[in-house]
Write an enzyme that holds these catalytic residues in place. Structure first.
Site, PDB file in Angstrom:
ATOM      1  N   GLY A 269       0.950  -1.227   0.034  1.00 58.72           N
ATOM      2  CA  GLY A 269       0.030   0.371   0.623  1.00 58.72           C
ATOM      3  C   GLY A 269       1.029   1.248  -0.218  1.00 58.72           C
ATOM      4  CB  ALA A 270       2.056   3.609   1.491  1.00 58.13           C
ATOM      5  CD  GLU A 272       7.059   1.807   7.795  1.00 63.73           C
ATOM      6  OE1 GLU A 272       6.001   2.145   7.040  1.00 63.73           O
ATOM      7  OE2 GLU A 272       7.640   1.435   8.441  1.00 63.73           O
ATOM      8  CD  GLU A 306       2.313   3.412   5.459  1.00 60.04           C
ATOM      9  OE1 GLU A 306       3.489   3.208   5.490  1.00 60.04           O
ATOM     10  OE2 GLU A 306       1.487   2.883   5.367  1.00 60.04           O
ATOM     11  CG  HIS A 309       4.351   3.484   9.936  1.00 60.77           C
ATOM     12  ND1 HIS A 309       4.838   2.502  10.880  1.00 60.77           N
ATOM     13  CD2 HIS A 309       4.188   2.503   9.379  1.00 60.77           C
ATOM     14  CE1 HIS A 309       4.463   1.887  11.012  1.00 60.77           C
ATOM     15  NE2 HIS A 309       3.824   1.839   9.487  1.00 60.77           N
TER      16      HIS A 309
HETATM   17  N1  TRP Z   1       5.689  -0.561   6.002  1.00 57.28           N
HETATM   18  C1  TRP Z   1       4.404  -0.737   5.186  1.00 57.28           C
HETATM   19  C2  TRP Z   1       3.430  -0.069   6.007  1.00 57.28           C
HETATM   20  O1  TRP Z   1       2.963  -0.708   6.951  1.00 57.28           O
HETATM   21  C3  TRP Z   1       4.645  -2.040   4.410  1.00 57.28           C
HETATM   22  C4  TRP Z   1       5.092  -2.001   3.248  1.00 57.28           C
HETATM   23  C5  TRP Z   1       5.399  -1.269   2.430  1.00 57.28           C
HETATM   24  C6  TRP Z   1       6.187  -3.278   3.300  1.00 57.28           C
HETATM   25  N2  TRP Z   1       5.861  -1.555   1.374  1.00 57.28           N
HETATM   26  C7  TRP Z   1       6.565  -2.302   1.947  1.00 57.28           C
HETATM   27  C8  TRP Z   1       6.760  -4.032   3.471  1.00 57.28           C
HETATM   28  C9  TRP Z   1       7.718  -3.981   1.099  1.00 57.28           C
HETATM   29  C10 TRP Z   1       7.035  -5.744   2.221  1.00 57.28           C
HETATM   30  C11 TRP Z   1       7.488  -4.726   1.445  1.00 57.28           C
HETATM   31  O2  TRP Z   1       3.042   0.613   5.607  1.00 57.28           O
HETATM   32 ZN    ZN Z   2       2.846  -0.031   8.471  1.00 60.09          ZN
END
Ligand code: TRP
Ligand code: ZN
Length: 881
Positions: A269-270, A272, A306, A309
């Site tokens: 999705g996105a 941080e 995000e 985070h």
């Molecule tokens: N840390 C991200 C979230 O939870 C998750 C995420 C984004 C991710 N891109 C990724 C995890 C690529 C693994 C691989 O918002």
């Molecule tokens: Zn996250």
């Protein structure tokens, strides 16, 4: 089967690295074909490191072509280091602070895995979590190495007028030769997974936010030219998120800039990244004609997630990837609370529980079950799961429930104060709550360590003579892979006892377990709770607000449940009670006892009453007027599942229950018609949700004229929410108009990739035999973008996850199709392949023929040749006995 590398990593083996990197100085020379990365790493041995201890840096040999390597300016001899496929080993580094200089060449254009530096629609962008930085340069690619980054980048001005990285822009200018450069500095030490870089030809919108201490933060969202106005909702969501985190958690933003970039090719999705969040563009772009209410809400939620985070993940990060739920579970809890405060708390809770049951319970009850904090993994990418995120959030929610809002906040304050700037653990997280509240959380911690969904069984009895009411409680968690024996968990069970008109019944004394106010805290495997001074036999309302993520088993009869559906003051349990009645009728029918007309009528009456209750808001009513999903019914059955008969039973239950209500549903539908312009607020959103739910019920129960009504709504819709709802209702019931509407939709919107995704998903969900051929055909179209995760997930992911009758077809064609697809896509994007393969996690629960076919098909994939570590890991866990 061969996989890339068979190698299991254990939590018990955690040790700090013998060296640490404190400063990173990166220089990216971005060119049309290749990008050269020069890295200056300030390295020093940790205290106690023995002379001659090699320095082992991570580096993905498939991406990195090593050019030169030097220490303190002196090139290394060939014998001084070794670069293999996964690492760069410096044999005998100096036992003092030194600068390691490396130069590598990358080919971002060929990077189809979308980890590391890659190109999306011409834009250079990065994804480093969890282990993508090793595809950019050689590094200690682990979250416990925090370093200060300076990033210089040079790129052709024409291809990349915009150059972004983390932190603050400190310098920019012309670099000659049609090139320009920018230098970014991030003052906050961070792990490499939070590094980001973007270079491209992008438009933007800007905004600003004044923090609680009066600092002005410059906000910007970057996107493809022409999409700028579609970023306004995301910008609005960002400002509300920043204000909320100050108000609710006292958290202020820390840099002077906050940038978001929307890209079209993204694995999740996105992300941080510090000061530079990168988003899948489907979670940024919104306008009423192309985005649904669900899209608007999703954007608001993920923008918030995000942003949150920045404190829970970035300022305080994870010591190692076993601790992933330290940042994810907590941040999901925070974004859930944000949505609850911004919109309706009850509606948010119900939808979150629907998600939990739809995604996490199946994981926890199948071959891929794992604890929220696992203790081993082969491929960390496979642990970005519903268990880590959603169950992780439930655990934090239980902590807040047990400690109360003030106690929870005290713990959070101590967490921020004590661990700011650290990479830490679940133990440290629990410790601050224990200390701040003077409580023992040792048993509570088991929630993080144990996989599986507990079953809470409750039996009650009333003795009029002695005016006592008794609740017998017991909890049990079934064995999961690698965890045969389960311990009892701490279960906070919110409850009340209801009297004849729904008002609470009082009691004079209670014994047998910890009971405070209206909450039982169950610690043991079994308990008998006795309430004294109870004047009349009450109806228990148990597990209010779904206060613990368990399967609840009670013996309440249909009458009691319908009573709760009418009278419970807890909206969650009102909703749950209707679900339970529908579930019971479906399960009995599957067991050969079809519902009586009376029973169907009683449920119909309860639905009608819900619809007519003026005190219930539209969004709640929309959720309540639903029968449990086919996947829920399957899960309740637990074994010998035949998706075809579940589908049939559910369809005819809809007809039996809602058919007789057609007149009332239609009147309510018409009463909700509105000529208002689209607005994304919760009230108008709820109105559309209810109206579209009514339409879906009318169509599914085959009410006269309903198919035509859907066609009309499709044609006249003023926004995507209403249009897509009409399309989905028509396609789900395969009305006469369905093929026509699908065709029209593709004609109208096929040029917009994000709307094409909706068409792909509706097409892939059609529960009819020809669907597999349709999907194959679409995949084979010459311009189908075979490398875009959104397209692939919409088409094939939807089929594998949300079309149970066709995926689990008796002839095995659905299984074969998905496995063939996974094999094809694995070399291109293993994360997408592995994720889609998890659709098979239901296989052990299916009836014998389907189960055997699934096993054969999966075993064939296993013997088919080289698979990525991602796909190989999922497959072998899925097939483990
Ligand atoms: N840390 C991200 C979230 O939870 C998750 C995420 C984004 C991710 N891109 C990724 C995890 C690529 C693994 C691989 O918002
Ligand atoms: Zn996250």
């Amino acid at each position: 089967m061969r996989t890339e590398t068979e190698h299991t990593i254990y939590l018990k083996d955690y040790a700090p690295s013998p060296y640490r990197i404190s400063h990173v100085d990166l220089d990216f020379a971005i060119g049309a074909e290749t990008t050269r990365v020069r890295a200056l790493l300030t390295v020093e041995p940790r205290e106690g490191t023995e002379p001659g201890t090699p320095l082992v840096l991570d580096g993905d040999g498939d991406e990195l072509a090593l050019g030169s390597i030097a220490i303190d300016g002196a090139p290394l001899m060939l014998s001084a280091y070794l670069a293999d496929g996964n690492s760069l080993v410096i044999n005998e580094p100096p036992l003092r602070r030194f600068i390691l200089e490396t130069e590598v060449t990358l080919r971002p254009e060929n990077n189809t895995r979308l980890m590391g530096l890659y190109r999306s629609g011409g834009t250079w962008c990065t994804q480093c979590e969890p282990e993508g930085f090793r595809r950019i340069t050689y590094y200690l690619d682990r979250p416990d190495n925090l370093a200060v980054f300076t990033v210089r980048m040079t790129a052709p001005r024409e291809l990349a007028p915009v150059l972004l990285s983390n932190g603050n822009l400190v310098e920019q200018g012309d670099a000659g030769d049609g090139k320009h450069f920018a230098v970014w500095e991030d003052p906050f030490p961070k792990p490499a997974y939070l590094f980001a870089l973007v270079a491209g030809d992008l438009g933007s919108i800007t905004g600003s936010f004044t923090t609680m201490s009066g600092r002005e933060v410059a906000l910007a969202i970057y996107c493809t030219h022409g999409k700028e106005e579609q970023c306004l909702w995301a910008m609005d969501s960002l400002k509300r998120s920043m204000a909320w985190d100050e108000k609710r958690f006292g958290r202020e933003y820390d840099l002077d800039i906050f940038n978001i970039v929307a890209v079209s090719d993204f694995n999740f999705g996105a992300m941080e990244n510090k000061g530079l969040n990168i988003f899948n563009d489907k979670l940024v772009f919104a306008q009423p004609e192309t985005a649904t209410d669900a899209d608007y809400e999703g954007i608001e939620r993920v923008i918030a997630h995000e942003y949150f985070h920045n404190w829970t993940g970035n300022r305080i990060t994870c010591r190692d990837w076993f601790q992933l739920c330290l940042k994810e579970g907590l941040t999901v809890y925070r974004d859930q609370e944000f949505t609850s405060d911004e919109r309706s708390r009850a509606v948010k809770r119900i939808s979150d529980v629907v998600t939990l049951r739809g995604a996490q319970f199946p994981e926890d009850g199948g071959p891929l079950a794992h604890p929220p904090r696992p203790d081993q993994y082969r491929e960390i990418n496979n642990f970005y799961t519903a268990t880590v995120y959603e169950k992780g959030a439930e655990i934090v929610r239980m902590l807040a429930t047990l400690l109360g809002e003030a106690g929870f906040r005290k713990g959070m304050d101590l967490y921020f104060e004590r661990h700011d700037g650290e990479a830490t653990t679940i133990e440290a997280f629990l410790q601050v709550f224990a200390e701040a509240n003077g409580v023992d959380l040792e048993q509570f911690k088991i929630w993080y360590l144990q996989a599986g969904t507990p079953r809470l069984t409750v039996r009650d009895s009333y003795d009029a003579q002695s005016q006592t009411y008794q609740l017998k409680l017991s909890q049990e968690t079934k064995p999961t892979p690698g965890q045969p024996d389960k311990k009892p968990l701490v279960l906070p069970i919110k409850f009340d006892l209801l009297g004849p008109n729904g008002s609470p019944v009082s009691w004079s004394g209670v014994s047998g377990a910890e009971v405070r106010d209206n909450m039982i805290v169950l610690h043991s495997a079994e308990a008998e709770i006795v309430f004294t001074g109870v004047a009349n036999k009450p109806v228990p309302s148990l597990l209010r607000e779904f206060s613990a993520p368990v399967h609840l088993d009670t013996e309440l009869g249909m009458e009691d449940r319908l009573f709760l559906a009418r009278h419970d003051s807890d909206p969650f349990n009102r909703w749950q009670s209707l679900q339970d009645v529908g579930m019971n009728l479906a399960l009995e029918a599957l067991g050969g006892h079809r519902w009586s007309d009376e029973a169907a009528r009683a449920l119909g009456d309860a639905f009608a009453e819900t619809l007519a209750s003026p005190g219930l808001d539209d969004a709640f009513q929309a959720l309540a007027l639903t029968l449990p999903a086919e996947s829920q019914i399957a899960r309740s059955l637990g074994q010998d599942v035949d998706p075809a008969s579940i589908h049939e039973v559910r369809e005819s239950l809809i007809e039996a229950v809602f058919g007789p209500l057609a007149g009332r549903l239609l009147a309510a539908y018409e009463g909700l018609a509105s000529g208002e312009a689209y607005s994304a607020d919760a009230r108008s959103n709820g109105r559309r949700a209810l109206r579209n739910r009514l339409l879906a019920l009318l169509v599914a129960s085959k009410a006269p004229g309903a198919a035509e009504l859907a066609e009309q709504q499709y044609a006249n819709a003023g926004n995507m929410t209403d249009r897509l709802a009409a399309l989905a209702a028509s396609a789900g019931a395969w009305t006469e108009a369905a093929p026509r509407l699908l065709e029209d939709f593709r004609q109208r919107f096929g040029g917009n990739p994000l709307v094409l995704d909706k068409w792909l998903a509706v097409t892939a969900s059609v529960p009819r035999d020809e669907v597999i051929e349709r999907i194959r055909h679409i995949l084979a179209e010459p311009d189908f973008p075979k490398t875009n995760p959104n397209r692939l997930r919409s088409l094939v992911g939807t089929f594998a996850m949300s079309n149970p009758t066709q995926f689990a077809r008796l002839d095995g064609a659905g299984f074969r199709f998905v496995v063939d697809f996974v094999r094809d896509i694995d070399p291109i994007n293993p994360q997408v392949a592995a994720r889609i393969l998890t659709g098979f996690r239901v296989w052990p629960m299916l009836e014998k023929n389907r189960r055997e076919t699934a096993k054969i098909v999966l075993s064939e994939l296993q013997s088919a040749g080289t698979l990525s570590r991602n796909t190989g890991d999922i497959l072998s866990r899925m097939l483990a006995e």
